[in-house]
Write a protein that holds these residues in place. Structure first.
Motif, PDB file in Angstrom:
ATOM      1  N   UNK A  69       0.857  -1.182   0.000  1.00 57.31           N
ATOM      2  CA  UNK A  69       0.000   0.000   0.000  1.00 57.31           C
ATOM      3  C   UNK A  69       0.893   1.231   0.000  1.00 57.31           C
ATOM      4  N   UNK A  70       0.542   2.206  -0.805  1.00 56.38           N
ATOM      5  CA  UNK A  70       1.326   3.443  -0.861  1.00 56.38           C
ATOM      6  C   UNK A  70       0.720   4.427   0.136  1.00 56.38           C
ATOM      7  N   UNK A  71       1.477   4.824   1.157  1.00 57.24           N
ATOM      8  CA  UNK A  71       0.941   5.797   2.113  1.00 57.24           C
ATOM      9  C   UNK A  71       0.579   7.113   1.424  1.00 57.24           C
ATOM     10  N   UNK A  72      -0.397   7.793   1.987  1.00 53.94           N
ATOM     11  CA  UNK A  72      -0.885   9.036   1.374  1.00 53.94           C
ATOM     12  C   UNK A  72       0.241  10.034   1.131  1.00 53.94           C
ATOM     13  N   UNK A  73       1.191  10.098   2.057  1.00 55.71           N
ATOM     14  CA  UNK A  73       2.248  11.096   1.914  1.00 55.71           C
ATOM     15  C   UNK A  73       3.221  10.753   0.784  1.00 55.71           C
ATOM     16  N   UNK A  74       3.208   9.498   0.339  1.00 56.64           N
ATOM     17  CA  UNK A  74       4.089   9.100  -0.765  1.00 56.64           C
ATOM     18  C   UNK A  74       3.388   9.098  -2.120  1.00 56.64           C
ATOM     19  N   UNK A  75       2.068   9.255  -2.129  1.00 60.95           N
ATOM     20  CA  UNK A  75       1.336   9.175  -3.395  1.00 60.95           C
ATOM     21  C   UNK A  75       1.828  10.184  -4.437  1.00 60.95           C
ATOM     22  N   UNK A  76       2.062  11.449  -4.092  1.00 60.14           N
ATOM     23  CA  UNK A  76       2.550  12.372  -5.131  1.00 60.14           C
ATOM     24  C   UNK A  76       3.864  11.913  -5.761  1.00 60.14           C
ATOM     25  N   UNK A  77       4.769  11.379  -4.946  1.00 62.55           N
ATOM     26  CA  UNK A  77       6.060  10.927  -5.474  1.00 62.55           C
ATOM     27  C   UNK A  77       5.884   9.703  -6.364  1.00 62.55           C
ATOM     28  N   UNK A  78       5.051   8.759  -5.941  1.00 63.30           N
ATOM     29  CA  UNK A  78       4.840   7.548  -6.744  1.00 63.30           C
ATOM     30  C   UNK A  78       4.144   7.905  -8.053  1.00 63.30           C
ATOM     31  N   UNK A  79       3.210   8.857  -8.011  1.00 64.43           N
ATOM     32  CA  UNK A  79       2.568   9.305  -9.255  1.00 64.43           C
ATOM     33  C   UNK A  79       3.598   9.912 -10.205  1.00 64.43           C
ATOM     34  N   UNK A  80       4.535  10.640  -9.664  1.00 66.72           N
ATOM     35  CA  UNK A  80       5.556  11.250 -10.520  1.00 66.72           C
ATOM     36  C   UNK A  80       6.435  10.182 -11.165  1.00 66.72           C
ATOM     37  N   UNK A  81       6.776   9.152 -10.416  1.00 67.83           N
ATOM     38  CA  UNK A  81       7.586   8.066 -10.957  1.00 67.83           C
ATOM     39  C   UNK A  81       6.794   7.270 -11.997  1.00 67.83           C
ATOM     40  N   UNK A  82       5.460   7.203 -11.836  1.00 67.25           N
ATOM     41  CA  UNK A  82       4.611   6.460 -12.780  1.00 67.25           C
ATOM     42  C   UNK A  82       4.566   7.089 -14.171  1.00 67.25           C
ATOM     43  N   UNK A  83       4.849   8.366 -14.280  1.00 64.63           N
ATOM     44  CA  UNK A  83       4.920   9.035 -15.588  1.00 64.63           C
ATOM     45  C   UNK A  83       3.660   8.831 -16.428  1.00 64.63           C
ATOM     46  N   UNK A  84       2.508   8.935 -15.794  1.00 58.54           N
ATOM     47  CA  UNK A  84       1.256   8.818 -16.527  1.00 58.54           C
ATOM     48  C   UNK A  84       0.441   7.622 -16.080  1.00 58.54           C
ATOM     49  N   UNK A  85      -0.412   7.151 -16.977  1.00 58.44           N
ATOM     50  CA  UNK A  85      -1.340   6.066 -16.674  1.00 58.44           C
ATOM     51  C   UNK A  85      -0.861   4.761 -17.301  1.00 58.44           C
ATOM     52  N   UNK A  86      -1.442   3.621 -16.891  1.00 59.88           N
ATOM     53  CA  UNK A  86      -1.066   2.351 -17.506  1.00 59.88           C
ATOM     54  C   UNK A  86      -1.194   2.399 -19.028  1.00 59.88           C
ATOM     55  N   UNK A  87      -0.171   1.904 -19.690  1.00 57.73           N
ATOM     56  CA  UNK A  87      -0.163   1.898 -21.156  1.00 57.73           C
ATOM     57  C   UNK A  87       0.397   3.140 -21.797  1.00 57.73           C
ATOM     58  N   UNK A  88       0.626   4.198 -21.016  1.00 56.32           N
ATOM     59  CA  UNK A  88       1.168   5.431 -21.598  1.00 56.32           C
ATOM     60  C   UNK A  88       2.639   5.250 -21.961  1.00 56.32           C
TER      61      UNK A  88
END
Length: 204
Positions: free
Chosen positions: A87-106
């Motif tokens: 589970x990604x803690x709420x405080x880490x969500x912005x960082x994990x979103x940045x590493x994700x570089x978009x949505x699945x398949x992008x």
């Protein structure tokens, strides 16, 4: 790559991109070398550093930011991961979103197909419903269409773990892709798809 000078370490870690973590392992001779740099690094760079670090540097990163511990370990995995999706803690969500570089398949700018940390970040976000289920399902259905910039194995994996995608829809994807594209895709792509389908059974 062994870095023993704090300034050089800070510059190297500050410039890391997700793609770099597939090709380098950074290490320090002692945690004291890392401490000054880690105090100045943001969360995104710490997580990327963890993904591409040796054991001493990883320990220093986890000590500097205990909340990032499980996510930092997870981003070091191959794709699909052998271990659980944390589970990604709420405080880490912005960082994990940045590493994700978009949505699945992008596709991504640095080479079209996403790196391991990016795929894993997308998978973690999907597993806790951070993406819209309809968007993820549509990406999985288009994952291997001719003309795509890359075969979106990440989109398929994300659909198979998303809590908003029903069992029937997941079963439909499995049935569709279990023998899909024999004449249109190479064996490496088919092998990766098979691995994801096997992994998803274990995950569930």
């Amino acid at each position: 790559m062994l870095l023993s000078e704090p300034g050089a370490l800070e510059a190297r870690l500050g410039a890391l991109r997700p793609r770099d973590c597939d090709f380098v392992e950074l290490e320090v001779p002692d945690v004291r070398v890392a401490e000054p740099a880690l105090r100045r690094l943001g969360t995104v760079q710490k997580l990327l550093a963890a993904a591409g670090s040796g054991p001493v540097l990883l320990g220093a990163i986890q000590a500097s930011d205990p909340a990032a511990g499980a996510v930092a370990e997870y981003l070091r995995e191959a794709f699909p991961p052998d271990g659980p999706i944390p589970a990604v803690p709420a405080e880490l969500l912005p960082a994990v979103r940045e590493i994700a570089l978009g949505e699945p398949g992008d596709p991504v700018r640095h080479g079209l197909f996403p790196s391991y940390p990016t795929k894993l970040a997308r998978l973690a976000l999907a597993a806790q419903g951070e993406y819209d289920a309809a968007v993820v399902l549509a990406a999985a259905e288009r994952a291997y269409e001719p003309g795509r910039p890359y075969h979106a194995h990440d989109a398929l994996a994300c659909a198979l773990v998303h809590p908003g995608i029903g069992a029937g829809e997941r079963a439909g994807l499995v049935e569709r892709y279990a023998g899909h594209g024999r004449n249109r895709r190479g064996w490496r792509s088919r092998k990766k798809t098979h691995r994801i389908l096997v992994w998803s059974r274990r995950y569930r």
